[in-house]
Enzyme design. Sequence first.
Site, PDB file in Angstrom:
ATOM      1  N   ASP A  27      -2.769 -10.670  -2.439  1.00 39.49           N
ATOM      2  CA  ASP A  27      -3.166 -10.411  -1.024  1.00 39.49           C
ATOM      3  C   ASP A  27      -4.635  -9.520  -1.192  1.00 39.49           C
ATOM      4  O   ASP A  27      -4.919  -9.398  -2.038  1.00 39.49           O
ATOM      5  CB  ASP A  27      -2.525  -8.802  -0.748  1.00 39.49           C
ATOM      6  CG  ASP A  27      -2.987  -8.405   0.395  1.00 39.49           C
ATOM      7  OD1 ASP A  27      -2.329  -8.697   1.480  1.00 39.49           O
ATOM      8  OD2 ASP A  27      -3.925  -8.034   1.096  1.00 39.49           O
ATOM      9  N   ASP A  59      -4.492 -12.772   3.178  1.00 42.34           N
ATOM     10  CA  ASP A  59      -5.912 -12.958   3.353  1.00 42.34           C
ATOM     11  C   ASP A  59      -6.780 -12.681   2.766  1.00 42.34           C
ATOM     12  O   ASP A  59      -8.208 -12.774   3.311  1.00 42.34           O
ATOM     13  CB  ASP A  59      -6.067 -11.138   4.422  1.00 42.34           C
ATOM     14  CG  ASP A  59      -5.046 -10.626   3.154  1.00 42.34           C
ATOM     15  OD1 ASP A  59      -4.831 -10.945   1.971  1.00 42.34           O
ATOM     16  OD2 ASP A  59      -4.644  -9.010   3.792  1.00 42.34           O
ATOM     17  N   HIS A  74       0.345  -1.297  -0.182  1.00 45.70           N
ATOM     18  CA  HIS A  74      -0.052  -0.034  -0.198  1.00 45.70           C
ATOM     19  C   HIS A  74       0.956   1.071   0.132  1.00 45.70           C
ATOM     20  O   HIS A  74       0.158   2.447   0.171  1.00 45.70           O
ATOM     21  CB  HIS A  74      -0.895   0.058   1.450  1.00 45.70           C
ATOM     22  CG  HIS A  74      -1.710  -1.292   1.317  1.00 45.70           C
ATOM     23  ND1 HIS A  74      -2.326  -0.902   0.558  1.00 45.70           N
ATOM     24  CD2 HIS A  74      -2.443  -1.956   2.124  1.00 45.70           C
ATOM     25  CE1 HIS A  74      -3.392  -2.215   0.122  1.00 45.70           C
ATOM     26  NE2 HIS A  74      -3.315  -2.279   1.765  1.00 45.70           N
ATOM     27  N   HIS A 112      -6.158  -7.421  -0.646  1.00 41.95           N
ATOM     28  CA  HIS A 112      -6.113  -5.696  -0.401  1.00 41.95           C
ATOM     29  C   HIS A 112      -5.523  -5.131  -2.017  1.00 41.95           C
ATOM     30  O   HIS A 112      -4.237  -5.596  -1.902  1.00 41.95           O
ATOM     31  CB  HIS A 112      -6.096  -5.151   0.707  1.00 41.95           C
ATOM     32  CG  HIS A 112      -6.901  -5.394   1.792  1.00 41.95           C
ATOM     33  ND1 HIS A 112      -6.146  -6.141   2.509  1.00 41.95           N
ATOM     34  CD2 HIS A 112      -8.053  -5.002   2.434  1.00 41.95           C
ATOM     35  CE1 HIS A 112      -7.089  -6.417   3.498  1.00 41.95           C
ATOM     36  NE2 HIS A 112      -8.196  -5.936   3.604  1.00 41.95           N
TER      37      HIS A 112
END
Length: 340
Positions: free
Chosen positions: A195, A284, A159, A197
């Site tokens: 991931d 995740d 991120h 996200h």
Amino acid sequence: MQVVHSPLHARHDGGVELHRGELVPMYESPDRIDHILRAVQAAGMPVIEPREFGFEVLHAVHDPAFVEFLRTAYPRWQAEGRGGSMLPSGFPARSLRRDRVPEGINGMMGYYAFDAGTPIVAGTWDAAFAAARCALTAAALVSEGARAAYALCRPPGHHAARSVYGGYCYLNNAALAAQALRDAGCARVAVLDIDYHHGNGTQDIFWWREDVFFASLHGTPETEYPYFLGFADERGAGEGEGRTLNLPLPRGTQWPAYEGALDVALRAIDTFGADALVVSLGVDTFEGDPISSFALDASHFVAIGERMAALRLPTVLVQEGGYAVEEIGANVGAVLAAFA
């Protein structure tokens, strides 16, 4: 497969995050790494510490002023008589100026952060820089001839953009690895982000680049963090047009749909003609993850590892998310064992 790990990750501890309107202990906790470390050691994978690098190496993908902010933020915070967690209280949103960096630490923090869920504590810089060195060391091992290497990074990185931190990420470990592979002679590098996200920071860093292909499978930004990037129509710009591939998926996605999207990403990487691969390895996507909403189980992580290995590319795997702490070691271990 060699595992690169630094015990300095544990210095980033004790922070709180603003999660759905409440201040709570961070989901991104040191014990995540303890579980993964035990799993790779049980599998017989050799674990080494990262090599030394000067922090200037970070300027290859991050703005120098941003790096300097991260290096000095907590000492400046302490100089004002404060302790605990640093969390921003204001951001340069629409209608506010973004061309001026405030001189005070509070305004500077809001300028460089994009959420209130990524605290800076006393040991954050030490841990983040150590994670970056893990990724750079894994990239060096691959550039020196290893088929693959795994960077057990904490905090995660995907991120973190060129001059922005958030989403538990401060420095972009995957982007640093990809740039290091380019600098070592790989003409084309692909980054595959699995991931849950979207890897908004990695996309930002390579958005204009022709030589790095970025593919991401993630929860749709219509409902999932980080909300404001990761849509399918984002494909890069300038020389990077067509070098970004986003495959957003809805909440509750199960293996058949995920498998189809993964195959699309892998075919695109193959078509790109990458000389090396960097994987942002988040687990995740697991059905029991507390802050994510896909429905993959342990057997699916084996299949993911096998499919990535089928590309037969020199590969750096970089740890990102995964917050079902009790299962994270088994899930990461399943990917690595299947890949190897």
